[in-house]
Design a protein around this motif. Structure first.
Motif, PDB file in Angstrom:
ATOM      1  N   LEU A  36       5.120 -14.010  15.407  1.00 46.47           N
ATOM      2  CA  LEU A  36       5.206 -14.138  13.948  1.00 46.47           C
ATOM      3  C   LEU A  36       4.131 -15.095  13.444  1.00 46.47           C
ATOM      4  O   LEU A  36       3.420 -14.799  12.469  1.00 46.47           O
ATOM      5  CB  LEU A  36       6.596 -14.637  13.521  1.00 46.47           C
ATOM      6  N   ASN A  37       3.978 -16.226  14.126  1.00 46.53           N
ATOM      7  CA  ASN A  37       2.960 -17.189  13.690  1.00 46.53           C
ATOM      8  C   ASN A  37       1.556 -16.603  13.791  1.00 46.53           C
ATOM      9  O   ASN A  37       0.733 -16.781  12.890  1.00 46.53           O
ATOM     10  CB  ASN A  37       3.066 -18.476  14.515  1.00 46.53           C
ATOM     11  N   ALA A  38       1.275 -15.861  14.867  1.00 45.81           N
ATOM     12  CA  ALA A  38      -0.058 -15.269  15.034  1.00 45.81           C
ATOM     13  C   ALA A  38      -0.323 -14.230  13.944  1.00 45.81           C
ATOM     14  O   ALA A  38      -1.424 -14.145  13.384  1.00 45.81           O
ATOM     15  CB  ALA A  38      -0.175 -14.614  16.420  1.00 45.81           C
ATOM     16  N   TRP A  39       0.711 -13.456  13.598  1.00 48.75           N
ATOM     17  CA  TRP A  39       0.588 -12.427  12.558  1.00 48.75           C
ATOM     18  C   TRP A  39       0.283 -13.078  11.205  1.00 48.75           C
ATOM     19  O   TRP A  39      -0.598 -12.636  10.469  1.00 48.75           O
ATOM     20  CB  TRP A  39       1.903 -11.636  12.524  1.00 48.75           C
ATOM     21  N   LEU A  40       1.015 -14.157  10.908  1.00 50.06           N
ATOM     22  CA  LEU A  40       0.789 -14.847   9.639  1.00 50.06           C
ATOM     23  C   LEU A  40      -0.593 -15.500   9.612  1.00 50.06           C
ATOM     24  O   LEU A  40      -1.325 -15.407   8.615  1.00 50.06           O
ATOM     25  CB  LEU A  40       1.872 -15.914   9.416  1.00 50.06           C
ATOM     26  N   GLU A  41      -0.954 -16.147  10.718  1.00 43.55           N
ATOM     27  CA  GLU A  41      -2.245 -16.850  10.757  1.00 43.55           C
ATOM     28  C   GLU A  41      -3.415 -15.889  10.601  1.00 43.55           C
ATOM     29  O   GLU A  41      -4.453 -16.225  10.036  1.00 43.55           O
ATOM     30  CB  GLU A  41      -2.385 -17.639  12.058  1.00 43.55           C
ATOM     31  N   GLY A  43      -3.411 -13.393   8.712  1.00 44.30           N
ATOM     32  CA  GLY A  43      -3.418 -12.881   7.334  1.00 44.30           C
ATOM     33  C   GLY A  43      -2.941 -11.451   7.207  1.00 44.30           C
ATOM     34  O   GLY A  43      -3.162 -10.816   6.162  1.00 44.30           O
ATOM     35  N   GLN A  44      -2.255 -10.934   8.224  1.00 39.13           N
ATOM     36  CA  GLN A  44      -1.840  -9.526   8.168  1.00 39.13           C
ATOM     37  C   GLN A  44      -0.666  -9.281   7.218  1.00 39.13           C
ATOM     38  O   GLN A  44      -0.243  -8.150   7.036  1.00 39.13           O
ATOM     39  CB  GLN A  44      -1.498  -9.020   9.581  1.00 39.13           C
ATOM     40  N   HIS A  45      -0.146 -10.354   6.620  1.00 43.42           N
ATOM     41  CA  HIS A  45       0.917 -10.196   5.626  1.00 43.42           C
ATOM     42  C   HIS A  45       0.333 -10.010   4.229  1.00 43.42           C
ATOM     43  O   HIS A  45       1.082  -9.797   3.266  1.00 43.42           O
ATOM     44  CB  HIS A  45       1.851 -11.401   5.642  1.00 43.42           C
ATOM     45  N   GLY A  46      -1.005 -10.070   4.103  1.00 38.69           N
ATOM     46  CA  GLY A  46      -1.648  -9.803   2.821  1.00 38.69           C
ATOM     47  C   GLY A  46      -1.177 -10.722   1.718  1.00 38.69           C
ATOM     48  O   GLY A  46      -1.143 -11.943   1.885  1.00 38.69           O
ATOM     49  N   GLU A  47      -0.800 -10.121   0.574  1.00 41.56           N
ATOM     50  CA  GLU A  47      -0.399 -10.902  -0.598  1.00 41.56           C
ATOM     51  C   GLU A  47       1.087 -11.272  -0.575  1.00 41.56           C
ATOM     52  O   GLU A  47       1.606 -11.790  -1.558  1.00 41.56           O
ATOM     53  CB  GLU A  47      -0.711 -10.116  -1.883  1.00 41.56           C
ATOM     54  N   MET A  48       1.769 -10.985   0.538  1.00 46.71           N
ATOM     55  CA  MET A  48       3.207 -11.320   0.614  1.00 46.71           C
ATOM     56  C   MET A  48       3.363 -12.793   1.015  1.00 46.71           C
ATOM     57  O   MET A  48       3.831 -13.132   2.106  1.00 46.71           O
ATOM     58  CB  MET A  48       3.916 -10.400   1.610  1.00 46.71           C
TER      59      MET A  48
END
Ligand code: SF4
Ligand code: SF4
Length: 356
Positions: A36-41, A43-48
């Motif tokens: 989860l941290n790697a995904w957020l870091e 930027g794959q969550h975009g504008e969310m």
């Protein structure tokens, strides 16, 4: 510490409330913290941006309800039947959003279960959550034995597939867990969803939201990069392709049974009779009043007027790639030349009319 109460009476309450499946998992910290941290870091969550908040809570429901000992997970099934052939110029809607707003539908019944348990165990805390609290709901559902997480990151219940909506009750009550603790891999060597994704958003067990049509059409509030326009195909709100191709969703003997999620087909504002799509030409002309009327009681109200009209422009452009439609083309040209149009809508129209 008191010993856990039996799970079966609680599961029965969930069934009584009309849920298709339910399970119990011990409240604890997630094993998905690094991913989860790697995904957020990255930027794959975009504008969310809200996904960056309350990460600690997301990773452990005990942060949401102090001293929580269990999470009760429930699932509603919605209708995943194949679409009947849609009329020309259809802008398709993801199946979960075709019915009445599932938040309202599930929340009411989840609160009924919660209230019932509260009266049985007055000294305990019960907190019902349907998309309103930061919970890794697919992980807790898998932990409760409701199925496994597929490579497209959605929960797959082996006997009914992935057309599921999830809700939870986080509680201080210790309940016997229903899951084995084993992670089920529902995929094996299958890669159908990865191969079929029109924007290459899926790598096994991870989706880059910034490439996903579902995110782009529902959550992304700025311009959609032209490189994703053709991948949007007919989708005006959401995308079901990775679920449509999944072998767990075929054959549809079970998905053809009565869904618990009430169907809803408003025949106003360009919606087709099956409720599966809107006429993109009609959506291009929508006012805020039209949008409100079309999205009343629907979870689609998440999409603002400019966003849904932007999506309609892009889907209209995709139609024009395949077949000539003079009215549609002229409407796009008109929008592209109209300085009073919102930039989000007009810029998409300029991009498409300049390209064709
Ligand atoms: S919803 Fe559509 S775009 Fe998103 S991952 Fe699935 S197939 Fe790809
Ligand atoms: S399509 Fe195949 S790889 Fe994708 S989730 Fe379904 S079983 Fe897994």
């Amino acid at each position: 510490m008191t010993s856990p109460v039996p799970s079966q009476p609680i599961l029965d309450h969930c069934l009584d409330a009309g849920f298709a499946a339910s399970g119990i998992v011990v409240a604890g910290s997630s094993r998905h913290e690094p991913s989860l941290n790697a995904w957020l870091e990255s930027g794959q969550h975009g504008e969310m941006g809200w996904l960056e908040r309350n990460v600690d809570v997301r990773l452990d429901p005990r942060q949401l309800v102090p001293d929580a000992r269990s999470v009760i997970v429930v699932a509603d099934r919605y209708d995943g039947s194949p679409d009947v052939p849609l009329p020309p110029r259809s802008g398709r809607i993801a199946r979960y959003a075709r019915g009445r707003d599932y938040h309202t539908h599930m929340k009411k019944r989840l609160h009924q279960v919660s209230d019932r348990l509260q009266s049985m165990y007055p000294g305990e805390t019960f907190r019902a959550c349907v998309d309103t609290a930061p919970i890794l709901e697919r992980e807790v559902a898998a932990g409760a034995g409701l199925g496994g997480i597929g490579k497209h990151t959605l929960l797959i219940e082996p006997s009914v597939g992935s057309w599921l909506l999830l809700g939870e009750i986080v509680t201080t009550l210790a309940i016997e867990p229903t899951g084995s603790g084993e992670q089920i891999d529902p995929c094996g060597s299958c890669t159908r969803c990865i191969d079929a994704c029109p924007t290459d958003a899926i790598t096994p067990w991870s989706v880059d939201a910034t490439r996903c049509v579902s995110y782009l059409t529902i959550e992304h509030r700025s311009a959609i990069d032209p490189s994703f326009h053709s991948g949007m195909g007919e989708w005006i709100f959401g995308c079901d392709i990775c679920q449509e191709v999944c072998p767990h969703n075929q054959p549809t003997n079970l998905t053809a049974s009565t869904p618990t999620h009430e169907a809803y087909a408003a025949r106003t504002s360009g919606r087709d009779e099956s409720g599966a799509s809107f006429d993109v030409g009609a959506v291009l002309d929508w006012t805020e009043e039209d949008r409100r009327e079309a999205f009343t009681t629907s979870s689609m109200k998440r999409a603002k007027l400019d966003m849904i009209r932007r999506n309609a422009v892009i889907v209209a452009g995709n139609y024009l790639q395949a077949a000539e439609d003079e009215d549609l083309r002229n409407r796009l040209i008109e929008i592209a030349g109209d300085e009073t149009e919102p930039a989000l809508v007009r810029d998409a129209a300029i991009e498409i009319t300049c390209r064709s």
